[in-house]
Enzyme design. Structure first.
Site, PDB file in Angstrom:
ATOM      1  N   LYS A  80      32.642  18.512  69.834  1.00  0.00           N
ATOM      2  CA  LYS A  80      32.431  18.069  68.452  1.00  0.00           C
ATOM      3  C   LYS A  80      33.777  17.889  67.780  1.00  0.00           C
ATOM      4  O   LYS A  80      34.776  18.519  68.160  1.00  0.00           O
ATOM      5  CB  LYS A  80      31.619  19.109  67.669  1.00  0.00           C
ATOM      6  CG  LYS A  80      30.804  18.514  66.542  1.00  0.00           C
ATOM      7  CD  LYS A  80      29.561  17.814  67.038  1.00  0.00           C
ATOM      8  CE  LYS A  80      28.695  17.324  65.893  1.00  0.00           C
ATOM      9  NZ  LYS A  80      27.429  16.739  66.334  1.00  0.00           N
ATOM     10  N   GLY A 184      17.358  16.912  52.638  1.00  0.00           N
ATOM     11  CA  GLY A 184      18.353  15.980  53.154  1.00  0.00           C
ATOM     12  C   GLY A 184      17.695  14.694  53.593  1.00  0.00           C
ATOM     13  O   GLY A 184      17.029  14.661  54.622  1.00  0.00           O
ATOM     14  N   VAL A 185      17.841  13.638  52.796  1.00  0.00           N
ATOM     15  CA  VAL A 185      17.225  12.353  53.154  1.00  0.00           C
ATOM     16  C   VAL A 185      18.311  11.285  53.304  1.00  0.00           C
ATOM     17  O   VAL A 185      18.300  10.244  52.652  1.00  0.00           O
ATOM     18  CB  VAL A 185      16.142  11.917  52.132  1.00  0.00           C
ATOM     19  CG1 VAL A 185      14.840  12.599  52.425  1.00  0.00           C
ATOM     20  CG2 VAL A 185      16.568  12.187  50.692  1.00  0.00           C
ATOM     21  N   GLY A 186      19.262  11.587  54.192  1.00  0.00           N
ATOM     22  CA  GLY A 186      20.301  10.637  54.547  1.00  0.00           C
ATOM     23  C   GLY A 186      19.822   9.715  55.646  1.00  0.00           C
ATOM     24  O   GLY A 186      18.631   9.380  55.723  1.00  0.00           O
ATOM     25  N   VAL A 188      19.169  10.085  58.792  1.00  0.00           N
ATOM     26  CA  VAL A 188      18.088  10.603  59.630  1.00  0.00           C
ATOM     27  C   VAL A 188      16.885  10.999  58.791  1.00  0.00           C
ATOM     28  O   VAL A 188      15.745  10.647  59.100  1.00  0.00           O
ATOM     29  CB  VAL A 188      18.572  11.803  60.473  1.00  0.00           C
ATOM     30  CG1 VAL A 188      17.402  12.428  61.233  1.00  0.00           C
ATOM     31  CG2 VAL A 188      19.660  11.377  61.446  1.00  0.00           C
TER      32      VAL A 188
END
Length: 348
Positions: A80, A184-186, A188
């Site tokens: 990462k 979290g509605v980014g 993905v």
């Protein structure tokens, strides 16, 4: 403090730090394990509070990628990268090109891809200075949509498959009428919301940025909830789809959802959280199992495969989770512990 003494250092093979004054790039790459192949994992850009926070993140994320690849049956290891900075303000093409130079210093031991704060276009800039990138193109997509190299659609679909498996395991039903809270509605999370909406789920959404929330409300009939409140809603499924540590000491004993299944990495603040969830009767879908769709997609794009094989591999996420759920119940163990044991059999 030496990196070897860091609480999240778990036999990592290599941890590299990089600074370029001209572009302002400050970054860390961590390679956890390459027994199955080179360490593949996304590059994240985040406005970290300090270097300790960034190091903790990259160590945890790289370890998770090793386990993710193993459980997905992929011939690759875990790595990462993290970049210090606000991706909405600090990111430049020059910085991304320099990040490519950094990746290239590892000579293929680490292969980078998109993650939070990084787009396909950023990886393209990196590719000008290194061949050790992925996600810059797609030969096909699992659902016939336009393929641009972004693994987010496959990640979202895999999480959707996993949520269906978890709901079937707990409720013996499909998703129709089930209440799902998405934190979290980014890239993905918004795609996951669409899948769930089409299956008849009732959605609740929260995010620190308004764009995804507004779209989910307008297009999928979602109810907007504050970031502070969404963890504790009385819903069937809580889906963490933002950053890690979503399940922690502050909320673990107050969660009302019977299922936790989302796209975020490192959802558990500690191994103890997995045990507490099990003791509280909450089914947890181990994050690196349910969110493996992205690296599955990347593998198929880089190999001699096709859309049908990719779709079949993504659908296997549900089957893998069901195996974990049954084994956890049979042996009285936390699902996260069962997943860890199965993964370690593959890569150690």
């Amino acid at each position: 403090m030496s990196v070897f003494d860091h609480r999240e250092f778990t036999e990592h093979e290599q941890v590299s730090f990089y600074h370029d004054k001209a572009t302002g790039l400050k970054a860390i790459i961590a390679v956890h394990n390459t027994n199955l192949g080179p360490g593949l994992g996304g590059c994240r850009m985040w406005n970290y509070a300090n270097s300790e926070e960034a190091l903790t993140d990259v160590l945890r994320l790289s370890r998770g990628m090793t386990y993710k690849a193993a459980m997905a049956g992929l011939p690759q290891g875990g790595g990462k990268a993290v970049i210090f900075g606000d991706p909405r303000k600090d990111k430049t093409p020059e910085m991304m090109r320099e990040m490519g130079n950094f990746v290239d210093t590892l000579k293929g031991k680490y292969i980078t891809a998109e993650d939070s704060g990084i787009a396909v276009s950023d990886i393209v800039f990196m590719s000008e200075n290194t061949k050790h990138v992925s996600g810059t193109f797609s030969k096909y997509s699992f659902d016939g949509s336009v393929a641009d190299g972004n693994p987010a659609p496959a990640t979202a679909y895999g999480v959707f498959v996993g949520i269906k498996a978890a709901v079937k395991h707990v409720y013996q039903t499909d998703l129709r009428g089930k209440k799902v809270a998405i934190k979290g509605v980014g890239h993905v999370g918004i795609r996951l919301a669409e899948h769930l909406y089409r299956e008849g789920a009732i959605l609740y959404v929260a995010d620190i940025f308004p764009d995804g929330v507004n779209r989910a409300v307008a297009e999928f009939g979602a109810t907007q909830v504050s970031v502070a409140e969404i963890d504790l809603l009385d819903v069937d499924v809580f889906a963490p789809c933002a950053l890690g540590n979503a399940i922690n000491e502050q909320n673990v004993d107050h969660i009302k959802a019977r299922i936790i299944a989302g796209a975020a990495n490192n959802q558990l603040a500690s191994d103890e959280m997995g045990v507490k969830l099990a003791n509280n009767g909450i089914l947890y879908a181990p994050d690196y199992v349910i969110n493996a769709g992205g690296i599955i997609d990347i593998f198929h794009q880089r190999s001699d495969s096709n859309a049908e094989k990719l779709r079949e591999h993504l659908d296997q996420i549900g089957e893998t989770l069901q195996t974990i759920f049954v084994a956890a119940e049979k042996n009285g163990l936390a699902t996260a512990k069962v997943a860890d044991s199965l993964a370690e059999l593959k890569f150690k």
